[in-house]
Motif scaffolding. Structure first.
Motif, PDB file in Angstrom:
ATOM      1  N   ARG A 171       0.802  -1.217   0.000  1.00 10.56           N
ATOM      2  CA  ARG A 171       0.000   0.000   0.000  1.00 10.56           C
ATOM      3  C   ARG A 171       0.840   1.275   0.000  1.00 10.56           C
ATOM      4  O   ARG A 171       0.303   2.369  -0.125  1.00 10.56           O
ATOM      5  CB  ARG A 171      -0.904   0.022   1.234  1.00 10.56           C
ATOM      6  CG  ARG A 171      -1.866  -1.146   1.350  1.00 10.56           C
ATOM      7  CD  ARG A 171      -2.526  -1.170   2.715  1.00 10.56           C
ATOM      8  NE  ARG A 171      -3.384  -2.325   2.895  1.00 10.56           N
ATOM      9  CZ  ARG A 171      -4.682  -2.352   2.571  1.00 10.56           C
ATOM     10  NH1 ARG A 171      -5.261  -1.270   2.103  1.00 10.56           N
ATOM     11  NH2 ARG A 171      -5.401  -3.446   2.748  1.00 10.56           N
ATOM     12  N   VAL A 366      -8.603  -8.764   1.775  1.00 10.56           N
ATOM     13  CA  VAL A 366      -9.258  -7.483   1.475  1.00 10.56           C
ATOM     14  C   VAL A 366     -10.666  -7.751   0.953  1.00 10.56           C
ATOM     15  O   VAL A 366     -10.951  -8.820   0.409  1.00 10.56           O
ATOM     16  CB  VAL A 366      -8.457  -6.674   0.430  1.00 10.56           C
ATOM     17  CG1 VAL A 366      -7.086  -6.289   0.974  1.00 10.56           C
ATOM     18  CG2 VAL A 366      -8.316  -7.436  -0.886  1.00 10.56           C
ATOM     19  N   ARG A 367     -11.522  -6.772   1.126  1.00 10.79           N
ATOM     20  CA  ARG A 367     -12.900  -6.911   0.642  1.00 10.79           C
ATOM     21  C   ARG A 367     -13.017  -6.546  -0.828  1.00 10.79           C
ATOM     22  O   ARG A 367     -13.976  -6.936  -1.501  1.00 10.79           O
ATOM     23  CB  ARG A 367     -13.826  -6.053   1.495  1.00 10.79           C
ATOM     24  CG  ARG A 367     -13.991  -6.633   2.894  1.00 10.79           C
ATOM     25  CD  ARG A 367     -14.805  -5.793   3.815  1.00 10.79           C
ATOM     26  NE  ARG A 367     -14.894  -6.446   5.126  1.00 10.79           N
ATOM     27  CZ  ARG A 367     -15.075  -5.807   6.258  1.00 10.79           C
ATOM     28  NH1 ARG A 367     -15.181  -4.485   6.263  1.00 10.79           N
ATOM     29  NH2 ARG A 367     -15.126  -6.477   7.398  1.00 10.79           N
ATOM     30  N   ASP A 368     -12.026  -5.798  -1.302  1.00 10.81           N
ATOM     31  CA  ASP A 368     -12.019  -5.393  -2.702  1.00 10.81           C
ATOM     32  C   ASP A 368     -10.576  -5.155  -3.117  1.00 10.81           C
ATOM     33  O   ASP A 368      -9.850  -4.410  -2.455  1.00 10.81           O
ATOM     34  CB  ASP A 368     -12.837  -4.106  -2.889  1.00 10.81           C
ATOM     35  CG  ASP A 368     -12.820  -3.624  -4.320  1.00 10.81           C
ATOM     36  OD1 ASP A 368     -13.608  -4.133  -5.126  1.00 10.81           O
ATOM     37  OD2 ASP A 368     -12.003  -2.725  -4.621  1.00 10.81           O
ATOM     38  N   ARG A 369     -10.140  -5.796  -4.192  1.00  6.33           N
ATOM     39  CA  ARG A 369      -8.737  -5.696  -4.584  1.00  6.33           C
ATOM     40  C   ARG A 369      -8.379  -4.326  -5.139  1.00  6.33           C
ATOM     41  O   ARG A 369      -7.214  -3.921  -5.093  1.00  6.33           O
ATOM     42  CB  ARG A 369      -8.405  -6.774  -5.615  1.00  6.33           C
ATOM     43  CG  ARG A 369      -8.328  -8.170  -5.020  1.00  6.33           C
ATOM     44  CD  ARG A 369      -7.921  -9.200  -6.050  1.00  6.33           C
ATOM     45  NE  ARG A 369      -7.730 -10.521  -5.448  1.00  6.33           N
ATOM     46  CZ  ARG A 369      -7.431 -11.614  -6.141  1.00  6.33           C
ATOM     47  NH1 ARG A 369      -7.309 -11.542  -7.466  1.00  6.33           N
ATOM     48  NH2 ARG A 369      -7.267 -12.773  -5.514  1.00  6.33           N
ATOM     49  N   THR A 370      -9.350  -3.607  -5.645  1.00  5.17           N
ATOM     50  CA  THR A 370      -9.069  -2.279  -6.182  1.00  5.17           C
ATOM     51  C   THR A 370      -8.886  -1.268  -5.068  1.00  5.17           C
ATOM     52  O   THR A 370      -7.891  -0.537  -5.013  1.00  5.17           O
ATOM     53  CB  THR A 370     -10.188  -1.827  -7.129  1.00  5.17           C
ATOM     54  OG1 THR A 370     -10.325  -2.780  -8.190  1.00  5.17           O
ATOM     55  CG2 THR A 370      -9.880  -0.455  -7.704  1.00  5.17           C
ATOM     56  N   SER A 371      -9.823  -1.222  -4.145  1.00  5.60           N
ATOM     57  CA  SER A 371      -9.734  -0.278  -3.030  1.00  5.60           C
ATOM     58  C   SER A 371      -8.801  -0.775  -1.921  1.00  5.60           C
ATOM     59  O   SER A 371      -8.326   0.003  -1.105  1.00  5.60           O
ATOM     60  CB  SER A 371     -11.118  -0.027  -2.439  1.00  5.60           C
ATOM     61  OG  SER A 371     -11.609  -1.199  -1.792  1.00  5.60           O
ATOM     62  N   LYS A 372      -8.555  -2.087  -1.902  1.00  5.46           N
ATOM     63  CA  LYS A 372      -7.741  -2.736  -0.866  1.00  5.46           C
ATOM     64  C   LYS A 372      -8.347  -2.560   0.534  1.00  5.46           C
ATOM     65  O   LYS A 372      -7.628  -2.533   1.532  1.00  5.46           O
ATOM     66  CB  LYS A 372      -6.296  -2.232  -0.890  1.00  5.46           C
ATOM     67  CG  LYS A 372      -5.579  -2.471  -2.208  1.00  5.46           C
ATOM     68  CD  LYS A 372      -4.142  -1.948  -2.184  1.00  5.46           C
ATOM     69  CE  LYS A 372      -3.454  -2.175  -3.516  1.00  5.46           C
ATOM     70  NZ  LYS A 372      -2.071  -1.650  -3.519  1.00  5.46           N
ATOM     71  N   ALA A 373      -9.671  -2.429   0.586  1.00  8.01           N
ATOM     72  CA  ALA A 373     -10.336  -2.296   1.883  1.00  8.01           C
ATOM     73  C   ALA A 373     -10.069  -3.532   2.726  1.00  8.01           C
ATOM     74  O   ALA A 373     -10.346  -4.655   2.290  1.00  8.01           O
ATOM     75  CB  ALA A 373     -11.839  -2.107   1.680  1.00  8.01           C
TER      76      ALA A 373
END
Length: 430
Positions: A171, A366-373
């Motif tokens: 990140r 992560v919950r979303d690979r784009t946002s890396k949430a």
């Protein structure tokens, strides 16, 4: 639920007798009664694959280590103000594994002591007081080292401490450009040096891990440490490599992780794996630095450290590591394990990143690979599911969404396959 009434009763007794400061792994803690190799058993006979403990470096209750302890305990156990062979022989064996001119081993009992003593040496030798550390690092629990461990320190850092960002290769800024990444972090060291000078402390040392555990297990490119080391040395400071978790073959290429970057520190602090489960740690440095430390009025004594029993245990661990070629095992098995983890990342979108080296690996959810949430709650469930199904891992990171895999050095490919199968099932069950 795995906890029995007997386990719950033991937990209640523990809180009453040891107090609430102690914590335990897992929402439902495991009551362990036996260990052998990479396996541990609870009080009901359930068997667990240990993918987490680097303290039992050559495996739980290794017979050679147990025999060395038993044999010496029957003869003598005293301190280093008397002469005995064991501490000298252990230090000589250890020196054969160390980089550069580092060949002096002062024995301590814990990693916290090793880092504390390393800082004492650096301050006395340089005449400076300031210390540079990394954000979210953990180096131990003495008063001084707690101040250098933002992972557990609640209060602000003392003004003689300056924290720089951890090298977040997932990140962090410039994480896709190794050269710019290293330059950016070297610039942070420049800032730290100037601030510590302005505060009147100067720079005694950079205390730095060889792989960055508490922030999330990051293994930056060699240029990272190369540039940071050069900056600190130019400012008159020493380099303390914290090998307490990463040392003794754990990263798979060298005995000590710092060697992976082609650099040699001034002091190495060693701890957890050195005694194969027995409390043994070391602060190692060069003859020149140790002589300077003594010439400036420094000395060292520790009632328990360097006792013959601990030294014989340490010798046995080094003998097993060399004889059984565990460095090669780590490298080969890690390659197999990483291949499997990356295959799981192709299957499960919740895996955002797989990283690390050797037997020091991270699986970030992560919950979303784009946002890396970060998927913190899901990580808790996955770790607990694996525990309930016989595989022990842990979780770390700013958002506790990183699964930490750090097995004993004797972990083999068939063990890795079992861990991978269980992780796959845990992620499928989310």
């Amino acid at each position: 639920m795995l906890n029995t009434p007997a386990t719950q009763k033991l937990l209640e007794r523990r809180v009453k007798s040891l107090g609430p400061a102690y914590v335990h792994f897992y929402q439902e803690p495991v009551h362990l009664v036996k260990g052998k190799g990479v396996w541990m058993w609870d009080e009901d006979g359930r068997k667990y694959l240990d993918c987490y403990n680097n303290v039992a470096s050559v495996g739980h209750c290794h017979p050679d280590v147990v025999e060395a302890l038993y044999r010496q305990a029957q003869k003598l156990n005293t301190h280093t103000r008397y002469l005995h062979n064991s501490a000298v022989e252990y230090a000589e064996m250890l020196a054969e594994t160390l980089p550069g001119e580092i060949s002096i081993a002062n024995l301590v009992c814990t990693g916290s002591e090793a880092n504390d003593y390393a800082c004492q040496i650096a301050r006395r030798v340089t005449g400076n007081f300031g210390l540079i550390i990394l954000n979210r690092a953990y180096h131990g629990s003495t008063t001084l080292i707690r101040e250098l461990s933002p992972e557990i320190r609640d209060e602000a850092a003392p003004d003689y401490v300056y924290e720089i960002d951890a090298p977040n290769t997932y990140r962090g800024r410039y994480s896709g450009d190794p050269e710019a990444f290293a330059d950016h972090h070297a610039g942070l060291v420049d800032e730290a040096i100037e601030v510590l000078k302005d505060r009147g402390h100067g720079v005694a040392a950079l205390l730095i891990d060889s792989i960055y555990d508490s922030p999330g297990i990051f293994a930056p490119p060699p240029a990272y440490q190369q540039k940071l080391f050069a900056k600190v040395r130019a400012a008159g400071g020493l380099i303390i490599a914290d090998e307490i978790q990463s040392g003794l073959c754990r990263l798979g290429d060298n005995y000590w992780g710092v060697m992976d970057s082609g650099v040699t520190p001034d002091i190495i602090a060693m701890g957890k794996p050195m005694g194969g489960g027995h409390p043994l740690a070391v602060t190692a440095t060069t003859p020149a630095i140790m002589q300077e430390y003594v010439d400036r009025g420094g000395d060292y004594f520790n009632t328990f450290a360097g006792n013959p029993v601990s030294a014989e245990v340490g010798k046995a661990v080094l003998e097993v590591v060399s004889r059984d070629n565990l460095l090669a095992n780590v490298k080969e098995t890690s390659r197999h394990l990483l291949t499997g983890l990356n295959a799981l990342a192709e299957k499960h979108d919740i895996i955002g990143d797989v990283r690390g080296k050797g037997f020091f690996l991270a699986v970030e959810l992560v919950r979303d690979r784009t946002s890396k949430a970060p998927a913190g709650e899901e990580t808790i469930r996955a770790v607990e599911w694996m525990k309930d199904n016989g595989v022990l891992v842990s979780r770390i990171g700013w958002d506790a969404n990183i699964m930490k895999i750090r097995p004993p050095l004797v972990f083999g490919k068939h063990h890795a396959d079992l861990a991978l199968e269980t992780l796959d099932a845990a992620l499928t069950a989310l």
